[in-house]
Design an enzyme around this catalytic site. Structure first.
Site, short mmCIF file in Angstrom:
data_model
loop_
_atom_site.label_atom_id
_atom_site.label_comp_id
_atom_site.label_asym_id
_atom_site.label_seq_id
_atom_site.Cartn_x
_atom_site.Cartn_y
_atom_site.Cartn_z
N PRO A 143 -74.57 -25.66 35.44
CA PRO A 143 -73.76 -24.49 35.11
C PRO A 143 -73.89 -23.31 36.07
CG PRO A 143 -75.71 -24.57 33.75
CD PRO A 143 -75.72 -25.83 34.54
N ASP A 154 -67.02 -26.73 45.48
CA ASP A 154 -66.07 -25.67 45.10
C ASP A 154 -66.78 -24.49 44.46
OD1 ASP A 154 -66.33 -26.81 42.50
OD2 ASP A 154 -64.80 -28.26 43.09
N LYS A 204 -61.19 -23.65 44.12
CA LYS A 204 -59.94 -23.17 43.52
C LYS A 204 -60.30 -22.22 42.39
CE LYS A 204 -59.37 -27.71 42.88
NZ LYS A 204 -59.13 -29.04 42.44
N THR A 249 -73.41 -29.60 31.44
CA THR A 249 -72.08 -28.99 31.30
C THR A 249 -72.18 -27.59 30.69
OG1 THR A 249 -69.83 -29.44 30.58
CG2 THR A 249 -71.56 -30.02 29.03
N ALA A 250 -71.17 -26.76 30.97
CA ALA A 250 -71.21 -25.35 30.57
C ALA A 250 -71.47 -25.15 29.07
CB ALA A 250 -69.91 -24.65 30.98
N MET A 309 -62.33 -22.69 29.84
CA MET A 309 -61.13 -22.11 30.47
C MET A 309 -60.22 -21.45 29.44
SD MET A 309 -60.28 -25.27 33.06
CE MET A 309 -60.74 -26.57 31.94
N1 SAH Z 1 -67.14 -29.41 34.93
C1 SAH Z 1 -67.48 -28.11 34.38
C2 SAH Z 1 -66.30 -27.43 33.77
C3 SAH Z 1 -65.21 -27.07 34.75
S1 SAH Z 1 -63.90 -26.20 34.01
C4 SAH Z 1 -68.61 -28.26 33.37
O1 SAH Z 1 -68.93 -29.40 32.99
O2 SAH Z 1 -69.17 -27.25 32.96
C5 SAH Z 1 -64.34 -24.53 34.34
C6 SAH Z 1 -64.74 -23.82 33.08
O3 SAH Z 1 -66.07 -24.16 32.71
C7 SAH Z 1 -64.77 -22.32 33.20
O4 SAH Z 1 -63.48 -21.76 33.06
C8 SAH Z 1 -65.65 -21.95 32.03
O5 SAH Z 1 -64.95 -22.06 30.81
C9 SAH Z 1 -66.67 -23.08 32.07
N2 SAH Z 1 -67.87 -22.69 32.83
C10 SAH Z 1 -68.32 -23.23 33.97
N3 SAH Z 1 -69.46 -22.64 34.36
C11 SAH Z 1 -69.75 -21.70 33.43
C12 SAH Z 1 -70.80 -20.78 33.25
N4 SAH Z 1 -71.81 -20.67 34.12
N5 SAH Z 1 -70.77 -19.97 32.17
C13 SAH Z 1 -69.78 -20.06 31.27
N6 SAH Z 1 -68.76 -20.93 31.38
C14 SAH Z 1 -68.74 -21.74 32.45
#
Ligand code: SAH
Length: 267
Positions: free
Chosen positions: A25, A48, A70, A131-132, A187
């Protein structure tokens, strides 16, 4: 290509290959050891925005670094171009690491990249990442499931490309409102007003607790605890930041933790 080829890069071929690595994250030390090892063996790294750039330091200094970031709404590099870069670099016999924020297969278009590589017979492997949603829950002390409050967790996108809408991919917010699951919305900040309205129309009370964690696990992390009825105002406050929205009773644990922190400060 056999399944073996695809999933065991250590038995490697002398030819090119691609490893999709989940960067986690944000915090550097939330990368997995396997991900770190893949970076250390990279000839090329394709990354990215959401992947912490500090992770590039795990690559050999001579590794080629290709940025394909992006930001919401502004696509610097088309997905097809990213796939083509992966294929072309691997075809040169290189080990290409595709570094993606969080987990590569959760809202990361990793599936499209795997499909493109498989179609070209290029071996690829996936290294999962934190994941986030998992990171956001952990960082604010919110259990995404709880024996008494939530038996299910849903990872859902709050942003759907207009062109992608179909019966299969459109999110049925009214149906989600009835599951009793903890909702982890990726998102979703921009569309918070619509999401909040749809969930309430589906039957979730306006008082349902909501936590929004931006920049989870980074020094810039912020937490907003609110409820479904008042959450929309955060749209403006958090504009442009990566943020995870958690909806459900379990969010009360965040308040508990905040209270504990306050007590500690007071003590
Ligand atoms: N593959 C990523 C998600 C990509 S989509 C995963 O598994 O986390 C991008 C979205 O992920 C962002 O718009 C947000 O909603 C979330 N996200 C990614 N990093 C984050 C973080 N450090 N804190 C909060 N939300 C995050």
């Amino acid at each position: 290509m056999s399944k073996e080829q695809m999933f065991h890069y250590d038995r490697g071929t002398t030819n090119g290959r691609v490893t999709l690595v989940g960067a986690g994250p944000g915090a550097v030390d939330l990368l997995t050891i396997r991900g770190q090892r893949a970076l250390a063996q990279a000839d090329v790294v394709v990354y990215d925005d959401l992947a912490n750039a500090a992770l590039l330091e795990f690559c050999p200094p001579e590794a080629k670094r290709i940025y394909v970031g992006k930001r919401a709404g502004i696509h610097h590099v088309a997905q097809e171009t990213t796939c083509r870069i992966l294929i072309e670099e691997a075809r040169q016999g290189r080990h290409v690491v595709r570094l993606k924020g969080g987990d590569p297969l959760v809202f990361g278009r990793g599936g499209e990249e795997i499909a493109a590589l498989v179609a070209e017979d290029i071996p690829c492997e996936v290294v999962p990442g934190v994941t986030a949603a998992i990171a956001a829950g952990a960082s604010i002390g919110v259990p995404l499931t709880h024996r008494e409050h939530a038996s299910a967790v849903v990872f859902v996108t709050g942003h759907e490309c207009a062109g992608k809408r179909s019966a299969q991919t459109a999110v049925d917010w009214a149906a989600l409102a009835k599951t009793g699951a903890t909702l982890c919305i990726y998102m979703g900040v921009r569309r918070l007003p619509e999401i909040s309205a749809s969930l309430q129309a589906g039957g979730l009370p306006g008082a349902t607790p909501v936590a929004v964690v931006a920049n989870a696990t980074l020094p810039t992390q912020s937490l907003h605890v609110t409820n479904l009825a008042t959450a929309p105002f955060l749209s403006e406050t958090l504009k442009g930041l990566p943020a995870l929205i958690i909806v459900g009773e379990v969010v009360r644990w965040a308040e508990l933790r905040q209270t504990m922190a306050t007590l500690q400060l007071a003590g």
